[in-house]
Design an enzyme around this catalytic site. Structure first.
Site, PDB file in Angstrom:
ATOM      1  N   LEU A 106       0.826  -1.203   0.000  1.00 37.92           N
ATOM      2  CA  LEU A 106       0.000   0.000   0.000  1.00 37.92           C
ATOM      3  C   LEU A 106       0.861   1.252   0.000  1.00 37.92           C
ATOM      4  O   LEU A 106       0.591   2.212  -0.736  1.00 37.92           O
ATOM      5  CB  LEU A 106      -0.921  -0.008   1.225  1.00 37.92           C
ATOM      6  CG  LEU A 106      -1.812   1.222   1.405  1.00 37.92           C
ATOM      7  CD1 LEU A 106      -2.794   1.363   0.253  1.00 37.92           C
ATOM      8  CD2 LEU A 106      -2.547   1.134   2.742  1.00 37.92           C
ATOM      9  N   ASP A 108       4.006   1.727  -1.092  1.00 37.74           N
ATOM     10  CA  ASP A 108       4.628   1.928  -2.399  1.00 37.74           C
ATOM     11  C   ASP A 108       3.625   2.496  -3.394  1.00 37.74           C
ATOM     12  O   ASP A 108       3.930   3.417  -4.166  1.00 37.74           O
ATOM     13  CB  ASP A 108       5.179   0.609  -2.936  1.00 37.74           C
ATOM     14  CG  ASP A 108       6.337   0.066  -2.116  1.00 37.74           C
ATOM     15  OD1 ASP A 108       6.882   0.810  -1.285  1.00 37.74           O
ATOM     16  OD2 ASP A 108       6.685  -1.112  -2.306  1.00 37.74           O
ATOM     17  N   THR A 224       5.392  -4.569   8.619  1.00 40.34           N
ATOM     18  CA  THR A 224       5.633  -5.852   7.963  1.00 40.34           C
ATOM     19  C   THR A 224       6.969  -6.483   8.359  1.00 40.34           C
ATOM     20  O   THR A 224       7.350  -7.522   7.820  1.00 40.34           O
ATOM     21  CB  THR A 224       5.577  -5.691   6.438  1.00 40.34           C
ATOM     22  OG1 THR A 224       6.482  -4.653   6.046  1.00 40.34           O
ATOM     23  CG2 THR A 224       4.171  -5.329   5.981  1.00 40.34           C
ATOM     24  N   GLY A 296       2.407   1.249   5.506  1.00 47.97           N
ATOM     25  CA  GLY A 296       1.469   1.790   4.542  1.00 47.97           C
ATOM     26  C   GLY A 296       0.425   2.697   5.147  1.00 47.97           C
ATOM     27  O   GLY A 296      -0.072   3.619   4.475  1.00 47.97           O
TER      28      GLY A 296
END
Length: 381
Positions: A106, A108, A224, A296
């Protein structure tokens, strides 16, 4: 094959001569078509630097390709017997151009999407684009045709892909990224590949029309990889306690549950029930402020024009969006591994400099709750 979808330029045919066909799908390609047995010198000229990036000799019914897949202001020259046989300059105006975003992340996507429109405006082209999050953009970027990744797109003049590209040895594929993407801001990865001047541009996203709640502060503590977390064990609780003492309501909008990968949630908060990302956008749009890490959801907060506080030590301060309040590692502490070493997504505890030592995740362990509260005091006044 994608080359089957290239619209042939029949204007290159001259009766009694071999014809030249040029395409720009992931790099410029020249084909000599015809029955006349002749030898040609093909030159791929970078007009910006006035440099021949590649040249080679081919015969009729052969082809040559320069492996630079990012945008270059090309001039293609074909010479026969040292005389110019054919030439053309790349011209995207009114042409169908396809740009694909290769990352599913998300952050990126939000970082790179605005440069689709910048490219379209600069070249006045008919832009086709694919992302893994089309639903947030297709209603607001009305001059771009969004297609799902993997869709066959016909009649293309040129195609480019946005991403961080590595070979099997972990080295940057420099024919896809013109410079090491780790060493530039995230958004500049897109402008480098698309041949645009770098400037920070926010993406447009589809969002609800809601009023700000001046007492609502949203937070997102998860990422992440553990290196993206705020690894000070007291940090989040100190910040939440301070916010509660000032009369703010703190809501966690991360989807992960308490204890995920050993990371516990602070007390004194509510949690947004897990659901669609549209619900997260609604809460961000309503928030007085968002506090997050290098994930994100920080990019999403920034995209909704919510005042954003970013706590990160694994990246240098210039990596993410600049229109935010950035709190990084104190001077003298280890930091910025994301910009120096390729992240290993298979190693949750990736810490290339200090893994397995007392200094593991030093970059964010050294960011104190007091440091964050001092910044919040300035803004929440």
């Amino acid at each position: 094959m994608i080359y089957d979808n290239i619209k042939k330029n029949n204007r290159n045919y001259v009766e009694g001569k071999n014809s030249v066909h040029v395409s720009y799908i992931h790099g410029p390609k020249v084909e000599i078509i015809g029955s006349i047995d002749e030898q040609y010198l093909v030159q791929f000229v970078n007009l910006k630097t006035n440099t021949i990036e590649f040249q080679t000799s081919i015969k009729n019914n052969e082809w040559a390709k320069c492996n630079f897949e990012y945008f270059v202001e090309w001039e293609i020259k074909v010479l026969k017997d040292n005389n110019l046989f054919y030439s053309e300059k790349l011209n995207c105006e009114n042409k169908r151009i396809y740009i694909s975003l290769e990352s599913k992340a998300l952050g990126d996507t939000l970082a790179w999407v605005p440069y689709l429109e910048e490219f379209r405006k600069k070249h006045n082209c008919q832009l086709v684009a694919s992302t893994f999050h089309n639903r947030f953009f297709k209603d607001v970027y009305k001059n771009i045709e969004f297609v799902e990744p993997g869709t066959v797109v016909n009649n293309l003049y040129a195609m480019y892909s946005l991403g961080l590209f590595y070979d099997e040895k972990g080295e940057v594929r420099m024919f896809k990224n013109p410079q090491d993407p780790k060493k530039v801001p995230m958004q500049q990865i897109a402008t480098d590949i698309l041949g645009l001047d770098y400037k920070e541009v926010k993406p447009l996203i589809k969002k609800p029309n809601v009023e700000r709640d001046e007492r609502l502060i949203t937070i997102a503590i998860h990422g992440t990889a553990q290196s993206k977390y705020w690894n000070n064990p007291k940090g989040w609780q100190e910040v939440v306690d301070w916010l509660n003492s000032k009369g703010y309501r703190v809501e966690l909008i991360s989807k992960e549950n308490d204890g995920y990968m050993g990371n516990t949630h602070p007390t004194g908060i509510s949690k947004l029930p897990e659901g669609k990302l549209e619900g997260v956008i609604e809460r961000l749009s309503k928030s007085r402020m968002f506090i997050g890490v290098g994930s994100g959801l920080s990019w999403l907060s920034w995209a909704t024009n919510t005042p954003t506080v970013l706590i990160s030590g694994f990246s240098y301060n210039w990596t993410e969006m600049q229109d935010c309040i950035r709190i990084g590692a104190p001077q003298g502490k280890c930091a910025g591994c994301f910009n120096r070493v390729r992240l290993d997504p298979g190693d949750w505890n990736w810490c290339p400099d200090n893994k397995g030592t007392e200094r593991q995740f030093e970059c964010t362990k050294s960011i104190t709750g007091k440091m964050v509260i001092e910044e919040l005091e300035k803004v929440l006044k």
